[in-house]
Design a protein around this motif. Structure first.
Motif, mmCIF file in Angstrom:
data_model
loop_
_atom_site.group_PDB
_atom_site.id
_atom_site.type_symbol
_atom_site.label_atom_id
_atom_site.label_comp_id
_atom_site.label_asym_id
_atom_site.label_seq_id
_atom_site.Cartn_x
_atom_site.Cartn_y
_atom_site.Cartn_z
ATOM 1 N N MET A 1 -12.080 -8.625 7.272
ATOM 2 C CA MET A 1 -12.180 -7.289 6.691
ATOM 3 C C MET A 1 -12.606 -7.399 5.227
ATOM 4 O O MET A 1 -11.951 -8.069 4.432
ATOM 5 N N GLY B 1 -13.330 -0.863 4.983
ATOM 6 C CA GLY B 1 -11.978 -0.943 5.518
ATOM 7 C C GLY B 1 -11.842 -0.490 6.954
ATOM 8 O O GLY B 1 -10.989 -0.990 7.690
ATOM 9 N N TYR B 2 -12.693 0.450 7.373
ATOM 10 C CA TYR B 2 -12.624 0.973 8.744
ATOM 11 C C TYR B 2 -13.931 0.791 9.502
ATOM 12 O O TYR B 2 -14.070 1.278 10.619
ATOM 13 N N SER C 1 0.844 -1.206 0.000
ATOM 14 C CA SER C 1 0.000 0.000 0.000
ATOM 15 C C SER C 1 0.872 1.245 0.000
ATOM 16 O O SER C 1 0.383 2.353 0.183
ATOM 17 N N HIS D 1 -4.701 -4.922 -2.492
ATOM 18 C CA HIS D 1 -4.400 -4.526 -1.112
ATOM 19 C C HIS D 1 -5.496 -5.032 -0.178
ATOM 20 O O HIS D 1 -6.598 -4.505 -0.142
ATOM 21 N N PHE E 1 -7.010 -6.000 3.683
ATOM 22 C CA PHE E 1 -6.981 -5.412 5.021
ATOM 23 C C PHE E 1 -6.945 -6.532 6.051
ATOM 24 O O PHE E 1 -7.497 -7.611 5.846
ATOM 25 N N ASN E 2 -6.297 -6.266 7.151
ATOM 26 C CA ASN E 2 -6.045 -7.279 8.171
ATOM 27 C C ASN E 2 -7.111 -7.244 9.273
ATOM 28 O O ASN E 2 -7.433 -6.173 9.767
ATOM 29 N N ASN F 1 -6.468 3.782 3.705
ATOM 30 C CA ASN F 1 -5.385 4.152 4.616
ATOM 31 C C ASN F 1 -4.963 5.603 4.441
ATOM 32 O O ASN F 1 -4.528 6.245 5.404
#
Length: 772
Positions: free
Chosen positions: A152, A375-376, A121, A144, A146-147, A195
């Motif tokens: 996610m 993602g968030y 990323s 990419h 997400f963890n 991000n």
């Protein structure tokens, strides 16, 4: 091109997690890493990663069987394994020279049509493929994740002009359908979307908390639920991510972003945070972070004081601005207090920065909103938040304070960012026009259906929608989708309506959970006023409604996602078929509150296990298996585990992408319509008192070693009474109605027990089972 086998190179936390998710999709995957210096086992890194994942909670694998699809190896001895892989994912250290050296090795072993991607990323795609052959560049993209990759939903995809439409479609479809990801196409910019904005938001919220002299709890309360952000808020999220990662991420962003980017203005040194990292307070993985559990003081929850740097007892935030604003975001942002000024400062910077990303990180506002939702875990993306606040008001206040107004905010003058036109959702563009948001093929959402129609049936706790082609959808709408009398009665009405005018029924909703089970608050209230007749009537109504679903003259398909507990699991067990989202957590958990299933769950799970050809002969093995599941409140932690428990049967389906669940469930229902016949009532062969005695002896054994409480014995006795056929001697045949009657009798016996009521009350107060 179909992707039938995958390779992941790099078996760290992220690489191993990506490999696990590929295996969760039922696709074979090769996992390779370096050979450790001096190691006897040259595959130790990859093998160790798989072994660790099998012990990790929350689990990267959806079932232990998925782990068998992972082939481990190393990049010195096993690169030939890449030859039959259709997609090769690189997940190694973020160093350009290391990645490019690996790409040369990959290119020497891959088949020409294989897609190669990096999980980076921070490094631009054009730099990654620099010096590589044209055929490699044509097949190279950035994916990419997400963890943790299993949980996610966001996957950011960066492509280039070199990529063919087939390459892009192949990788997009695989990540969407097989891996369950929401694929968001990004431009090749540092941090991409999530991000880029997320790191700026976190950094701003922390820096401003120091500047506004707020407590950690106050900041998390403000930058949390009111804005549709998870309850961790900002500081809690940083504890989860790891404080020690933030300096590296910030440094990477600072080196990559243009000098005029607003990020640089918020990338300020924070001496307290630097000291915390030095002292080992790196978050949950360390000794604690902004929050910690002080075990020297009896597991006292503590929070760091941002002013003094000392830990103190954690306290509940008292924020008048939140109380007074309610759901009015504008009122919160204009509140004349330090809290209101802090909220405005964070929101102003975050939303203005998001607006500046349109045309830079992404071409459209929907991609940015989607990236932050997936993602968030934001409930609303930044432009949806702007619509809630009011774009004109926001821009006017920005201008009043002398702030820059990005082009998309200027285009929104007198408009909203999203609108509904002719029943279709549209999004604002940089030109000031609107574009219609088209769902991908195979996506059907109730949210869209609600834009153009009203429910066919509705009451306070449920709604019924026409989803086309003669299929109705039954939706729970109560708090946490908990089940009550209104839902049960509407189910009965719905069965009558479908029988008269429709072909099939799907039970589904788009809440966080399918249902958490029966409304315990109502049950406790009725018990406290001794309204036993009301409770018994509800048990009878539920049994009647669920049996009505099972034997209706049309197919019923249930489509769970999230939690489907207690009565929710019983609905699944009474359905003709289940189409479950992969992330479904299903179980009969009533014993946790001192009760047993009362709406037919015992008989249905028992029927599944008695019909299982792999069970040993005789009535006892199936009874013992079901007794174990129900008495221990066993919950399947994935749809794959639910299949192992026989909650899902042969022919039931699993959907990886949440947005495709309703479409798949409807298709399954329509497939069942042709020549549909209701199921035959099962015949139960039960062991009687001798079987009950055997189960009692097992529970008594657990009690002696402290693994079962006094009330556990009472509850287990009631459950054993149902599963073994009551006090009557062994029967070759026991009717379904007889077992239902046993469920009703034993349920009512337990609900009158003071210990059960204490467990219900404790669960409502704490959200955790009481062990008494």
């Amino acid at each position: 091109m179909a992707i039938n086998k995958v390779a992941v190179i790099g078996a760290g936390v992220m690489g191993a997690g990506i490999a696990a998710q590929v295996a969760n999709a039922g696709v074979p995957v090769v996992l390779l890493d370096i050979v450790p210096a001096g190691a006897e086992n040259r595959n130790a890194v990859a093998e160790g990663a798989v072994a660790k994942m099998l012990k990790t909670e929350p689990a990267p694998f959806m079932s232990k069987a998925a782990a068998k699809l992972v082939t481990t190896g190393n990049i010195e001895d096993h690169l030939e394994l890449l030859r039959d892989c259709d997609w090769i994912v690189e997940v190694v250290v973020e160093k350009l020279d290391v990645k490019q050296a690996l790409y040369k090795k990959i290119d020497a072993h891959r088949k020409p049509e294989a897609i190669v991607s990096s999980n980076t990323s921070t490094i631009p795609l054009e730099k990654l493929v620099e010096g590589m052959p044209q055929n490699f560049a044509e097949k190279f993209v950035i994916t990419h994740f997400f963890n943790p990759p299993r949980y996610m939903r966001l996957l950011e995809l960066v492509t280039s002009a070199n990529n063919s439409a087939d390459t892009i479609k192949s990788i997009t479809d695989f990540c969407d359908y097989k891996l369950g990801k929401g694929v968001v196409v990004c431009k090749d910019r540092p941090g991409f979307i999530a991000n880029r904005l997320g790191v700026y938001w976190l950094q701003s919220a922390v820096v401003l908390a120091f500047e506004h002299k707020l407590d950690v709890e106050e900041a998390d309360a403000l930058i949390g639920k009111p804005l549709g952000i998870p309850k961790t808020g900002v500081f809690g999220l940083l504890d989860l991510i790891g404080l020690d990662l933030m300096p590296h991420i910030n440094a990477s962003m600072a080196s990559a972003l243009p000098s005029l980017d607003a990020f640089h203005g918020m990338n300020k040194p924070l001496p307290l945070v630097e000291r915390m990292i030095k002292d080992g307070y790196t978050g949950r993985k360390g000794k604690g972070g902004f929050y910690r559990l002080n075990r020297d003081k009896g597991k006292l929850k503590e929070t760091i004081d941002l002013a003094t740097g000392d830990f103190r007892a954690q306290r509940k935030a008292k924020v008048e601005a939140i109380d007074e604003a309610g759901k009015d975001l504008k009122k919160l942002l204009t509140h004349d207090s330090a809290h209101g000024r802090y909220a405005w400062d964070v929101v102003r910077k975050t939303l203005t920065y998001a607006a500046a990303l349109v045309g830079d990180a992404a071409d459209d506002i929907f991609s940015i909103d989607e990236a932050m939702r997936l993602g968030y875990a934001w409930k609303w993306g930044p432009f949806e938040l702007l619509d809630k606040i009011g774009p004109d008001w926001f821009v006017a206040r920005l201008a009043e304070e002398g702030g820059l107004v990005p082009p998309i905010l200027q285009a929104a003058k007198g408009k909203t960012f999203y609108r509904i036109d002719d029943g279709k959702r549209q999004a604002l563009t940089l030109s000031g026009d609107y574009v219609t948001l088209e769902r991908p093929e195979g996506v059907l959402l109730l949210a869209d259906i609600k834009l153009t129609q009203k429910p066919v049936l509705k009451n306070a706790s449920a709604s019924v929608w026409d989803i086309g082609d003669g299929v109705l959808c039954f939706e729970f709408t109560s708090m946490m989708n908990s089940l009550d009398a209104d839902i049960v009665m509407l189910l009965n009405q719905t069965v009558q309506l479908v029988q008269k005018s429709y072909k099939a029924l799907v039970v589904y909703n788009e809440g966080a959970n399918f249902t958490v089970g029966a409304n315990l608050g109502l049950a406790l209230f009725a018990a406290n006023v001794a309204a036993w007749g009301e409770i018994e009537q509800l048990v009878g109504l539920g049994q009647f409604a669920y049996k009505g679903l099972k034997y209706a003259p049309f197919p019923v398909v249930s489509a769970p996602s999230g939690m489907a507990l207690g009565g929710g699991c019983e609905i699944l067990l009474h359905s003709d078929a289940i189409q479950a989202h992969a992330e479904s957590y299903i179980g009969l958990v009533e014993v946790g509150v001192g009760l047993i299933p009362g709406w037919g769950g015992c008989k249905e799970l028992l029927a599944r296990w008695q019909a299982n050809p792999k069970m040993p002969k005789g009535p006892m093995p199936a009874v013992a298996q079901v007794f174990e599941y129900i008495s221990t409140a066993r919950v399947a932690k994935s749809a794959a585990e639910a299949r192992d428990m026989l909650i899902l049967r042969e022919g039931d389906g699993i959907t990886m992408n949440r947005n495709r669940l309703l479409f798949d469930a409807k298709a399954k229902a329509l497939k069942l319509v042709a020549n549909y016949q209701p199921p035959q009532s099962p015949v139960y062969r039960l062991p009687g008192p001798s079987g009950k005695l055997a189960l009692k002896m097992a529970v008594d054994g657990f009690a002696k070693i402290g693994k079962a409480t006094r009330h556990d014995i009472v509850v287990s006795d009631a459950l054993a009474n149902i599963l073994t056929g009551g006090d009557t001697e062994y029967f070759n045949e026991l009717s379904e109605d007889k077992i239902l009657e046993l469920e009703r009798q034993n349920f009512m016996k337990l609900v009158r027990n003071p210990d059960s009521l204490a467990r219900i009350e404790h669960m409502l107060e704490t959200g955790k089972p009481l062990r008494n």
